[in-house]
Scaffold this motif. Sequence first.
Motif, PDB file in Angstrom:
ATOM      1  N   VAL A  73     -40.128  16.372  51.714  1.00  0.00           N
ATOM      2  CA  VAL A  73     -41.367  16.922  51.167  1.00  0.00           C
ATOM      3  C   VAL A  73     -42.193  15.763  50.629  1.00  0.00           C
ATOM      4  O   VAL A  73     -41.746  15.021  49.755  1.00  0.00           O
ATOM      5  CB  VAL A  73     -41.084  17.947  50.042  1.00  0.00           C
ATOM      6  CG1 VAL A  73     -42.388  18.473  49.474  1.00  0.00           C
ATOM      7  CG2 VAL A  73     -40.214  19.070  50.552  1.00  0.00           C
ATOM      8  N   ASN A 130     -45.558  14.555  48.611  1.00  0.00           N
ATOM      9  CA  ASN A 130     -46.499  15.009  47.586  1.00  0.00           C
ATOM     10  C   ASN A 130     -46.188  16.429  47.118  1.00  0.00           C
ATOM     11  O   ASN A 130     -47.034  17.322  47.236  1.00  0.00           O
ATOM     12  CB  ASN A 130     -47.949  14.934  48.100  1.00  0.00           C
ATOM     13  CG  ASN A 130     -48.309  13.564  48.590  1.00  0.00           C
ATOM     14  OD1 ASN A 130     -47.913  12.570  48.017  1.00  0.00           O
ATOM     15  ND2 ASN A 130     -49.069  13.513  49.663  1.00  0.00           N
ATOM     16  N   PRO A 131     -45.005  16.667  46.579  1.00  0.00           N
ATOM     17  CA  PRO A 131     -44.643  18.037  46.192  1.00  0.00           C
ATOM     18  C   PRO A 131     -45.541  18.575  45.081  1.00  0.00           C
ATOM     19  O   PRO A 131     -45.840  17.891  44.122  1.00  0.00           O
ATOM     20  CB  PRO A 131     -43.200  17.904  45.720  1.00  0.00           C
ATOM     21  CG  PRO A 131     -43.014  16.466  45.388  1.00  0.00           C
ATOM     22  CD  PRO A 131     -43.958  15.709  46.261  1.00  0.00           C
ATOM     23  N   GLY A 132     -45.988  19.822  45.245  1.00  0.00           N
ATOM     24  CA  GLY A 132     -46.793  20.500  44.244  1.00  0.00           C
ATOM     25  C   GLY A 132     -48.255  20.112  44.217  1.00  0.00           C
ATOM     26  O   GLY A 132     -48.999  20.577  43.371  1.00  0.00           O
ATOM     27  N   LYS A 133     -48.703  19.265  45.145  1.00  0.00           N
ATOM     28  CA  LYS A 133     -50.102  18.840  45.157  1.00  0.00           C
ATOM     29  C   LYS A 133     -50.833  19.504  46.309  1.00  0.00           C
ATOM     30  O   LYS A 133     -50.239  20.172  47.154  1.00  0.00           O
ATOM     31  CB  LYS A 133     -50.178  17.321  45.282  1.00  0.00           C
ATOM     32  CG  LYS A 133     -49.577  16.599  44.086  1.00  0.00           C
ATOM     33  CD  LYS A 133     -49.735  15.118  44.215  1.00  0.00           C
ATOM     34  CE  LYS A 133     -49.096  14.412  43.022  1.00  0.00           C
ATOM     35  NZ  LYS A 133     -49.113  12.975  43.179  1.00  0.00           N
ATOM     36  N   GLU A 134     -52.145  19.314  46.348  1.00  0.00           N
ATOM     37  CA  GLU A 134     -52.979  19.914  47.396  1.00  0.00           C
ATOM     38  C   GLU A 134     -52.603  19.423  48.793  1.00  0.00           C
ATOM     39  O   GLU A 134     -52.647  20.182  49.749  1.00  0.00           O
ATOM     40  CB  GLU A 134     -54.457  19.589  47.131  1.00  0.00           C
ATOM     41  CG  GLU A 134     -55.013  20.254  45.911  1.00  0.00           C
ATOM     42  CD  GLU A 134     -55.295  21.720  46.155  1.00  0.00           C
ATOM     43  OE1 GLU A 134     -55.642  22.079  47.293  1.00  0.00           O
ATOM     44  OE2 GLU A 134     -55.161  22.503  45.197  1.00  0.00           O
ATOM     45  N   MET A 153     -49.696  18.488  50.062  1.00  0.00           N
ATOM     46  CA  MET A 153     -48.251  18.524  50.265  1.00  0.00           C
ATOM     47  C   MET A 153     -47.937  18.744  51.745  1.00  0.00           C
ATOM     48  O   MET A 153     -48.618  19.494  52.436  1.00  0.00           O
ATOM     49  CB  MET A 153     -47.634  19.654  49.443  1.00  0.00           C
ATOM     50  CG  MET A 153     -46.139  19.743  49.572  1.00  0.00           C
ATOM     51  SD  MET A 153     -45.411  20.984  48.510  1.00  0.00           S
ATOM     52  CE  MET A 153     -45.713  22.447  49.465  1.00  0.00           C
ATOM     53  N   LYS A 175     -54.678  30.677  49.617  1.00  0.00           N
ATOM     54  CA  LYS A 175     -53.513  31.396  49.107  1.00  0.00           C
ATOM     55  C   LYS A 175     -53.773  32.893  48.973  1.00  0.00           C
ATOM     56  O   LYS A 175     -52.868  33.677  48.842  1.00  0.00           O
ATOM     57  CB  LYS A 175     -53.099  30.811  47.761  1.00  0.00           C
ATOM     58  CG  LYS A 175     -52.623  29.391  47.910  1.00  0.00           C
ATOM     59  CD  LYS A 175     -52.210  28.794  46.613  1.00  0.00           C
ATOM     60  CE  LYS A 175     -51.773  27.363  46.864  1.00  0.00           C
ATOM     61  NZ  LYS A 175     -51.609  26.585  45.723  1.00  0.00           N
ATOM     62  N   GLU A 189     -35.422  29.470  34.950  1.00  0.00           N
ATOM     63  CA  GLU A 189     -35.032  28.073  34.851  1.00  0.00           C
ATOM     64  C   GLU A 189     -34.370  27.855  33.494  1.00  0.00           C
ATOM     65  O   GLU A 189     -34.958  28.144  32.450  1.00  0.00           O
ATOM     66  CB  GLU A 189     -36.239  27.149  34.998  1.00  0.00           C
ATOM     67  CG  GLU A 189     -35.861  25.689  34.966  1.00  0.00           C
ATOM     68  CD  GLU A 189     -37.041  24.759  35.213  1.00  0.00           C
ATOM     69  OE1 GLU A 189     -36.817  23.550  35.226  1.00  0.00           O
ATOM     70  OE2 GLU A 189     -38.176  25.250  35.375  1.00  0.00           O
TER      71      GLU A 189
END
Length: 112
Positions: free
Chosen positions: A59, A61-65, A67, A86, A101
């Motif tokens: 993966v 750039n996880p969590g970014k635009e 990704m 989305k 979590e």
Amino acid sequence: MNSRFRRRSLLNSSEDNDPMSVVSNLFDVAMVFAVALMVALVSRYNMTEMFSQEDFTMVKNPGKENMEIITKEGEKISRYTPSGNKDSSSGKGKRVGVAYELENGDIIYVPE
């Protein structure tokens, strides 16, 4: 007189008159440089998994635009970029559980 002829023969050797020898030497140097650059880039960006026989998922750039998910299965390498729209996927699924979590970073999934 012999030394005079030797000097001329040394100056007029057949190797000096071949202009393509310089081009072939430059091509060899360029090829060595290109291979060294490719090896340096692969080792710099830790992409050695691409050359192994094992399957993997990476993966970027996880969590970014921007990704990206890169998967290698056998010889096939596929790349998936999630769409930015989305809202188009909302309402097409149903809730099947809850994920929690914990303080130590573990995630527990509780199905409903």
